[in-house]
Design an enzyme around this catalytic site. Structure first.
Site, PDB file in Angstrom:
ATOM      1  N   GLU A 195      47.291  37.158  47.218  1.00 52.20           N
ATOM      2  CA  GLU A 195      45.473  37.287  48.060  1.00 52.20           C
ATOM      3  C   GLU A 195      45.097  35.237  47.307  1.00 52.20           C
ATOM      4  O   GLU A 195      45.407  35.093  46.588  1.00 52.20           O
ATOM      5  CB  GLU A 195      44.717  37.526  45.979  1.00 52.20           C
TER       6      GLU A 195
ATOM      7  N   ASP B 277      38.468  46.589  41.438  1.00 48.04           N
ATOM      8  CA  ASP B 277      39.168  45.969  40.873  1.00 48.04           C
ATOM      9  C   ASP B 277      39.169  44.839  39.486  1.00 48.04           C
ATOM     10  O   ASP B 277      38.434  44.798  39.112  1.00 48.04           O
ATOM     11  CB  ASP B 277      39.254  44.965  41.951  1.00 48.04           C
TER      12      ASP B 277
HETATM   13  C1  BGC Z   1      44.184  43.268  44.239  1.00 47.79           C
HETATM   14  C2  BGC Z   1      44.274  44.380  44.326  1.00 47.79           C
HETATM   15  C3  BGC Z   1      45.546  45.284  43.362  1.00 47.79           C
HETATM   16  C4  BGC Z   1      44.677  44.396  41.895  1.00 47.79           C
HETATM   17  C5  BGC Z   1      45.415  45.314  40.591  1.00 47.79           C
HETATM   18  C6  BGC Z   1      43.344  42.706  43.408  1.00 47.79           C
HETATM   19  O1  BGC Z   1      43.939  40.929  42.037  1.00 47.79           O
HETATM   20  O2  BGC Z   1      43.012  42.691  45.205  1.00 47.79           O
HETATM   21  O3  BGC Z   1      44.415  44.668  45.759  1.00 47.79           O
HETATM   22  O4  BGC Z   1      44.787  46.508  43.624  1.00 47.79           O
HETATM   23  O5  BGC Z   1      44.848  43.158  42.042  1.00 47.79           O
HETATM   24  O6  BGC Z   1      46.879  44.431  40.672  1.00 47.79           O
HETATM   25  C1  BGC Z   2      48.403  40.025  38.813  1.00 51.95           C
HETATM   26  C2  BGC Z   2      47.464  40.803  40.343  1.00 51.95           C
HETATM   27  C3  BGC Z   2      46.270  40.498  40.987  1.00 51.95           C
HETATM   28  C4  BGC Z   2      45.522  39.528  40.174  1.00 51.95           C
HETATM   29  C5  BGC Z   2      44.362  38.438  40.015  1.00 51.95           C
HETATM   30  C6  BGC Z   2      47.752  38.251  38.905  1.00 51.95           C
HETATM   31  O1  BGC Z   2      48.013  38.515  37.927  1.00 51.95           O
HETATM   32  O2  BGC Z   2      49.581  39.939  38.966  1.00 51.95           O
HETATM   33  O3  BGC Z   2      47.840  42.388  39.979  1.00 51.95           O
HETATM   34  O4  BGC Z   2      45.509  40.816  41.631  1.00 51.95           O
HETATM   35  O5  BGC Z   2      46.117  38.267  39.369  1.00 51.95           O
HETATM   36  O6  BGC Z   2      43.562  37.518  40.399  1.00 51.95           O
END
Ligand code: BGC
Ligand code: BGC
Length: 848
Positions: A531, A331
């Site tokens: 998230e 990830d």
């Molecule tokens: C997320 C994933 C996602 C990845 C790419 C991560 O932060 O946990 O689910 O696919 O970012 O955006």
């Molecule tokens: C990105 C996401 C990623 C996340 C992880 C963001 O800046 O756009 O895709 O999952 O950071 O912390």
């Protein structure tokens, strides 16, 4: 056996003794199968098999390719970079095997991009990957995107309901069709990989990503997993499998993402191996049997060990026990969290079994270190070869070597596929099927469309709100209806049908009216999040803001029957809101097709039912705000609950005791409605250092340099005006009685956001800062930022936590989340101070 030994070497004392015994006497191994242990007994896991028959020709081709590759070329293959931090030239120069567009990454670097820009970017990167010097192998590129509820990061795409809603449909066939439609919308813009499906089995929905999981019931997830995978990738054994109308899928997040302690994002699942296997692992064997070609490792840990470095699970279970022959991808910098690693350097993750590292912004350093480590043997060449073999296998299976530029693919450039009528109809069906009816007093629903219907609530006409996170932006924040060309709000769907029937519908977000309506539909709920920004301390719905409840009560008190349509990414404690409504519908996060709500809520013109309720809960609905464990045997509405129109929908008044002290300190609100949050106080400090808490209005600092009065923002006296009216600078601070750890929020790009109005700005050196205990603070100049906001207008001004960190704050112990200092002559009014993802304007981070 070697795993048992591996664990033994880490654990001193009594455990070491147990370990030694267990190694000696295999029968004792059971004694280890407890929370706190990370030994994996792969032989106890169910098996799985790739449905693809062995293909000698393919394997020979892979070996020939591999033999022709330099170490540099191999290392490049296993690194994935983000388009915001990589140019096509980088892809060429570093032989990168894959790129992604993260949740906030769009081609062109802006906040949005049109389909043309996407396709052009896909071509530019793909071309660069193939432009190799003469004699070098040209290896096509994988380009991934988070198409987790449709290709919703892209303007104009069909936005399907989030998985929490799809779980309630109990309809795997629908899931398959949604996968196929999503694949088409990804291919239309030239991309070939979707980071989906999420197979999390959330057990504590305080986790902000709960909505990405279909259900807290492993059976439901196991039943959906193959349908979701086959929808995206096509059915193995048919010629459509991984063809140019389908995309590579990623089952994620392996493993236990939905089982972390307290539902913490990226947290630690402190559970036994049996629970990890039987609950959280349930979706994977069926996904592998359905041919899923990539699996994404979780950010989270299992009993203290980060999944991205867990060899027992990544290699012994996933690859050996499950015969998974695709590749395991990490990830977003998840390898950097593995013990002993950084984002730029992590042999441990590769050695544990990751085949591709997602290194969005860290790829360059990672490439250099990995290369070195292969050369010096830290990473065995055999392991690198295995990883590259897997990546190449998937690329070959996808036919990427046989095709030219993305734009030459059959669906590429067919931008009409984004928001295509058939896809939208499918999404609308999904919305209808996902709605769960929890209460229907005196059979209030379905409503007669000939009536006068008032539509209220801030979710009524908000496509961003009905779509949730991972929609156009990462957290789903910062968008308006105007950003969704092919979408319909819930209000618009109701208006359309009521107008067609000859009734009248009125939108009134605040519920006010001149002609008393026959009935009100109030649409309200959670604001978008993704998230960890969506992690909450308990299951109370907006514990610090009762405006929705007041709206329901207000309408009810005027004798207007109220239908509540609740938008949420999870089951929440809403007993007061249920009590204040005559009918209550859990609508989850329906996405772009708001019309699906009217389809179910309104009768046909002839009075018959259009669509009955079909959805049944895929999660247990909590009885109290404290009932955070999905396994609790006494929920308010159990799994599979859901009324239909024939049912008696009367519900006795529910207890309004949340079962827990509701403390909004953890919800990221420091100051709002004129008051500091419980656990915080407002302190004025003079140039001389004298401090004085604000007790009542008006208030002044000791020397009178700062004078505070009450002013109106939304309602009477819900904001504070700070007038620096003395001779010296002075400061206003929000101070906590207990320091808060904001490290995770800092890593996640959150900001301290002050909703403020600059009334007068004097010359001076205005600063905003934070305090972090004795001799610890950071201050950032904000004079320029303040002079940039429009005078007399309310603005949400953000100070990035990362900037405060850069300026020396220890983000793990913030006890003053907001300190504003100004020179004499300035007057600023403040309505709230919160932690948030987005602001109208963010302070530029100057070098410290
Ligand atoms: C997320 C994933 C996602 C990845 C790419 C991560 O932060 O946990 O689910 O696919 O970012 O955006
Ligand atoms: C990105 C996401 C990623 C996340 C992880 C963001 O800046 O756009 O895709 O999952 O950071 O912390």
């Amino acid at each position: 056996m070697h795993h048992a030994r591996g664990v033994c070497s880490f654990r001193p004392g009594f455990r070491a003794l147990l370990c030694a015994l267990a190694v000696a006497l295999p029968g004792l191994a059971l004694a280890q199968d407890q929370a706190g242990n990370t030994a994996v007994h792969a032989e106890t896991w169910p098996t799985a098999h790739s449905p693809l028959p062995p293909d000698l020709k393919l394997e020979r081709r892979i070996q020939a390719l591999l033999a022709s590759m330099t170490t540099e070329e191999k290392v490049g293959q296993i690194i994935q970079a983000d388009i915001n931090s990589t140019t096509p030239e980088d892809v060429r120069n570093y032989h990168l095997g894959s790129i992604l567009a993260g949740g906030n990454s769009k081609p062109g670097g802006g906040r949005f991009a049109d389909p043309q820009q996407w396709l052009a970017a896909a071509d530019a990167y793909a071309r660069a990957a193939m432009q190799v010097p003469k004699g070098r192998p040209a290896i096509p590129l994988l380009f991934g995107i988070d198409a987790i509820h449709g290709n919703a990061g892209v303007t104009g795409a069909t936005v399907f309901p989030h998985n929490v809603g799809l779980g309630a449909t109990h309809d795997p066939e629908l899931i398959r069709k949604i996968g196929a439609a999503t694949a088409e919308e990804v291919r239309a813009i030239g991309l070939n990989w979707a980071f989906a499906p999420t197979l999390a089995v959330p057990q504590d929905v305080r986790w902000g990503r709960s909505y990405e999981g279909f259900s807290s019931n492993p059976k439901r997830v196991a039943e959906y997993a193959p349908a979701a995978v086959e929808g995206l990738q096509g059915t193995p054994g048919t010629h459509e499998f991984l063809d140019a109308k389908h995309v590579l899928a990623s089952a994620k997040h392996f493993l236990g993402d939905g089982g972390t302690h307290n539902g913490a994002d990226q947290g630690d699942a402190q559970i036994s191996e049996a629970t990890l296997r039987d609950i959280h692992g349930a979706g994977y064997p069926p996904a592998i049997d359905a041919g899923v070609q990539s699996v994404m490792a979780s950010f989270s840990s299992w009993n203290g060990v980060k999944m991205s470095g867990n060899k027992g699970l990544l290699t012994d279970v996933l690859k050996d026990r499950w015969h998974f022959d695709g590749f395991a991808v990490g990830d977003w910098n998840s390898h950097g969290q593995v013990a002993g690693c950084s984002n730029e350097d992590c042999p441990a993750a590769i050695n544990a079994g990751l085949d591709m590292l997602m290194a969005p912004d860290s790829w360059r350093g990672l490439y250099q270190h990995t290369l070195q480590e292969v050369r010096n043997g830290t990473i065995p060449m055999a392991r690198l070869d295995d990883a590259v073999t897997r990546v190449l296998r998937v690329k070959l299976r996808m036919g990427l070597f046989d095709t030219s530029l993305p734009s030459k693919q059959p669906l590429a450039g067919k931008f009409a596929l984004l928001g295509d009528a058939a896809h939208r109809a499918l999404a609308r069906q999904a919305v209808r099927e996902s709605l769960v009816l929890l209460k229907n007093e005196h059979h209030l629903l379905p409503l007669d469309p000939h009536k006068h219907i008032l539509v209220a609530g801030d979710g009524a006409d908000s496509i961003p709100k009905q779509s949730g996170g991972w929609t156009l932006t990462w957290q789903g924040a910062g968008t308006t209806n105007a950003n969704f060309p092919h979408a319909q709000s819930i209000w618009s769907g109701i208006r359309e049908q009521v107008a067609a029937a000859g009734g009248s519908a009125t939108l009134s977000v605040d519920g006010s009216f001149t002609h008393k309506p026959d009935v009100a539909i109030v649409v309200f709920g959670e604001d978008p999040y993704a998230e960890f920004q969506g992690d909450i301390p308990n299951l109370a719905y907006k514990p610090d803001d009762d405006s929705d409840l007041q709206l329901l009560k207000h309408l009810h008190a005027q004798g207007v029957p109220v239908v509540a349509v609740f938008l949420s990414g999870r089951v929440l404690w809403v007993n007061p809101e249920i009590n204040a409504s005559d009918a209550f519908v859990a609508a989850w996060l329906p996405g772009s097709e708001g019309g699906g709500i009217a389809d179910v809520l309104l009768r046909k013109r002839d009075g018959s039912i259009q669509y009955d309720f079909h959805g049944k809960l895929a999660y247990n609905w909590p009885r109290t705000a404290a009932q955070t464990n999905q396994a609790d045997p006494n929920p308010l509405f159990p799994y599979d609950y859901g009324l239909s129109y024939a049912d008696d929908g009367d519900l006795a008044a529910l207890s309004e005791d949340p079962g827990i002290r509701l403390d909004n300190a953890q919800s990221g609100v420091y100051f709002a409605r004129g008051k500091p949050t419980k656990g915080y106080s407002l302190i004025l400090t003079d140039a001389g250092g004298d401090t004085k808490p604000i007790i009542a209005m008006p208030a002044s600092s000791t020397q009178g340099d700062l004078h505070v009065t009450a002013v109106d923002y939304h309602v009477q006296e819900d904001a504070r005006r700070l007038a620096w009216s003395g001779q010296h600078p002075a400061q206003f601070a929000i101070t906590a009685s207990n320091a808060q750890d904001l490290l995770r929020q800092t890593n996640g790009d959150m900001q301290i956001v002050a909703l403020l109005r600059v009334d007068v700005l004097a010359h001076g050196d205005a600063t905003v800062g934070v305090g972090c205990g004795a001799n610890c603070h950071a201050e950032i100049p904000v004079q320029t930022a303040l002079s940039g906001v429009q005078k007399g207008h309310w603005t949400r001004l953000g100070v990035p936590l990362k900037c405060l960190q850069k300026h020396g704050a220890d983000m793990s112990r913030i006890d003053q989340p907001f300190v504003l200092r100004n020179a004499p002559g300035t007057t600023i009014s403040i309505a709230s101070v919160t932690l948030a993802a987005n602001a109208d304007r963010s302070v530029e981070c100057a070098e410290p």
